[in-house]
Design a protein around this motif. Structure first.
Motif, short mmCIF file in Angstrom:
data_model
loop_
_atom_site.label_atom_id
_atom_site.label_comp_id
_atom_site.label_asym_id
_atom_site.label_seq_id
_atom_site.Cartn_x
_atom_site.Cartn_y
_atom_site.Cartn_z
N TYR A 1 0.78 -1.07 0.08
CA TYR A 1 0.04 0.02 -0.17
C TYR A 1 0.93 1.22 -0.23
N SER A 2 0.36 2.19 -0.61
CA SER A 2 1.00 3.61 -0.43
C SER A 2 0.83 4.24 0.63
N HIS A 3 1.56 5.31 1.23
CA HIS A 3 1.10 5.78 2.32
C HIS A 3 -0.11 6.56 2.19
N ARG A 4 -0.49 7.07 1.20
CA ARG A 4 -2.00 7.56 0.96
C ARG A 4 -3.06 6.53 1.19
N GLN A 5 -2.91 5.37 0.73
CA GLN A 5 -3.79 4.52 1.00
C GLN A 5 -3.92 3.86 2.38
N ILE A 6 -2.81 3.88 3.18
CA ILE A 6 -2.60 3.63 4.47
C ILE A 6 -3.42 4.79 5.26
N ALA A 7 -3.02 5.98 4.88
CA ALA A 7 -3.81 7.15 5.68
C ALA A 7 -5.24 6.80 5.57
N GLU A 8 -5.95 6.61 4.32
CA GLU A 8 -7.40 6.42 4.03
C GLU A 8 -7.69 5.25 5.04
N LEU A 9 -7.10 4.21 4.96
CA LEU A 9 -7.63 3.12 5.63
C LEU A 9 -7.62 3.15 7.17
N LEU A 10 -6.71 3.78 7.48
CA LEU A 10 -6.45 4.07 8.92
C LEU A 10 -6.73 5.11 9.58
N SER A 11 -7.57 6.27 8.82
CA SER A 11 -7.99 7.45 9.26
C SER A 11 -6.98 8.22 9.90
N ILE A 12 -5.66 8.33 9.19
CA ILE A 12 -4.58 9.13 9.59
C ILE A 12 -4.32 9.90 8.50
N SER A 13 -3.23 10.62 8.79
CA SER A 13 -2.43 11.62 7.63
C SER A 13 -1.39 10.88 6.87
N GLU A 14 -1.27 11.27 5.60
CA GLU A 14 -0.19 10.53 4.81
C GLU A 14 1.32 10.73 5.72
N ARG A 15 1.21 11.90 6.41
CA ARG A 15 2.60 12.38 7.08
C ARG A 15 2.69 11.65 8.29
N THR A 16 1.58 10.96 9.17
CA THR A 16 1.73 10.18 9.92
C THR A 16 1.89 8.67 9.57
N SER A 17 1.69 8.38 8.32
CA SER A 17 1.92 7.02 8.11
C SER A 17 3.50 6.78 7.75
N ALA A 18 3.88 7.88 7.17
CA ALA A 18 5.05 7.89 6.66
C ALA A 18 6.10 8.09 7.89
N SER A 19 5.74 8.82 8.84
CA SER A 19 6.60 8.73 10.24
C SER A 19 6.50 7.78 10.88
N GLN A 20 5.35 7.11 10.96
CA GLN A 20 5.30 5.58 11.63
C GLN A 20 6.07 4.52 10.94
N PHE A 21 6.21 4.73 9.60
CA PHE A 21 7.00 3.76 9.04
C PHE A 21 8.62 3.84 9.32
N TYR A 22 8.94 5.30 9.24
CA TYR A 22 10.33 5.84 9.33
C TYR A 22 10.70 5.30 10.91
N TYR A 23 10.03 5.60 11.66
CA TYR A 23 10.27 5.18 13.22
C TYR A 23 10.27 3.77 13.37
N ALA A 24 9.38 3.06 12.64
CA ALA A 24 9.34 1.53 12.75
C ALA A 24 10.75 0.93 12.23
N LYS A 25 11.13 1.41 10.96
CA LYS A 25 12.51 1.08 10.35
C LYS A 25 13.49 1.05 11.38
N ARG A 26 13.76 2.24 12.01
CA ARG A 26 14.59 2.59 12.93
C ARG A 26 14.67 1.59 13.96
N LEU A 27 13.46 1.37 14.73
CA LEU A 27 13.57 0.60 15.70
C LEU A 27 13.69 -0.94 15.21
N LEU A 28 13.39 -1.08 14.05
CA LEU A 28 13.58 -2.61 13.65
C LEU A 28 15.41 -2.76 13.37
N ALA A 29 15.78 -1.76 12.67
CA ALA A 29 17.21 -1.68 12.45
C ALA A 29 18.02 -1.79 13.83
N ARG A 30 17.52 -1.20 14.79
CA ARG A 30 18.25 -1.25 16.10
C ARG A 30 18.04 -2.57 16.72
#
Length: 164
Positions: free
Chosen positions: A125-154
């Motif tokens: 899914y794109s961040h736009r699709q995720i935002a629509e599906l979860l009722s969040i903003s695209e920016r929130t989806s992107a930041s959640q993904f960014y911080y999830a990647k950082r946490l997973l990497a650690r």
């Protein structure tokens, strides 16, 4: 129905556990998913086995998301990604961990992170699709993904360090 269940239960269980790490809850979601699959299979326009499997996986993913929305309040926090955080970090060596270990690490992510990672990486899914599906903003989806990647990497780096 039994043959269909036997053919796909493991793969669909895997999709379910990506979203719902609690075993009992995941079994409930999987059962509800199979009920939906069995009751609507005659309306599905069969084109190929790959399309059919994708259709079933989408039902499981949607059922898991519905479960999480209804039973557990999801907390999505929009975070600004500062310049110092945008600097490239060294990616962890994924070859040193098994797919089961990676799955476990993903299942340990906070629920919001886990949902966005699953939708973005596994469901494509794109961040736009995720935002629509979860009722969040695209920016929130992107930041959640960014911080999830950082946490997973650690977590991956810690796991590979412990193996040495």
């Amino acid at each position: 129905m039994n043959q269909l269940y036997q053919m796909y239960v493991e793969e669909l269980s895997s999709v379910c556990y990506r979203y719902v790490p609690d075993e009992n809850d995941a079994k409930d979601v999987l059962q509800n998913s199979f009920i939906k699959i069995f009751t609507s299979v005659t309306t599905m326009d069969y084109r190929s086995e790959k399309a059919f499997k994708g259709w079933m996986m989408k039902i499981v993913a949607n059922e898991a998301l519905s479960f999480l929305k209804n039973r557990k309040k999801m907390l999505f926090v929009e975070q600004d990604i500062g310049q110092e955080e945008e600097e490239q970090q060294e990616d962890p060596d994924l070859e040193q961990i098994s797919s089961d270990e990676l799955h476990r690490l993903i299942s340990e992510l906070p629920a919001g992170y886990r949902m966005v990672v699953n939708l973005y990486v596994f469901e494509d899914y794109s961040h736009r699709q995720i935002a629509e599906l979860l009722s969040i903003s695209e920016r929130t989806s992107a930041s959640q993904f960014y911080y999830a990647k950082r946490l997973l990497a650690r977590k991956i780096k810690e796991l590979t360090k412990d193996k040495r």
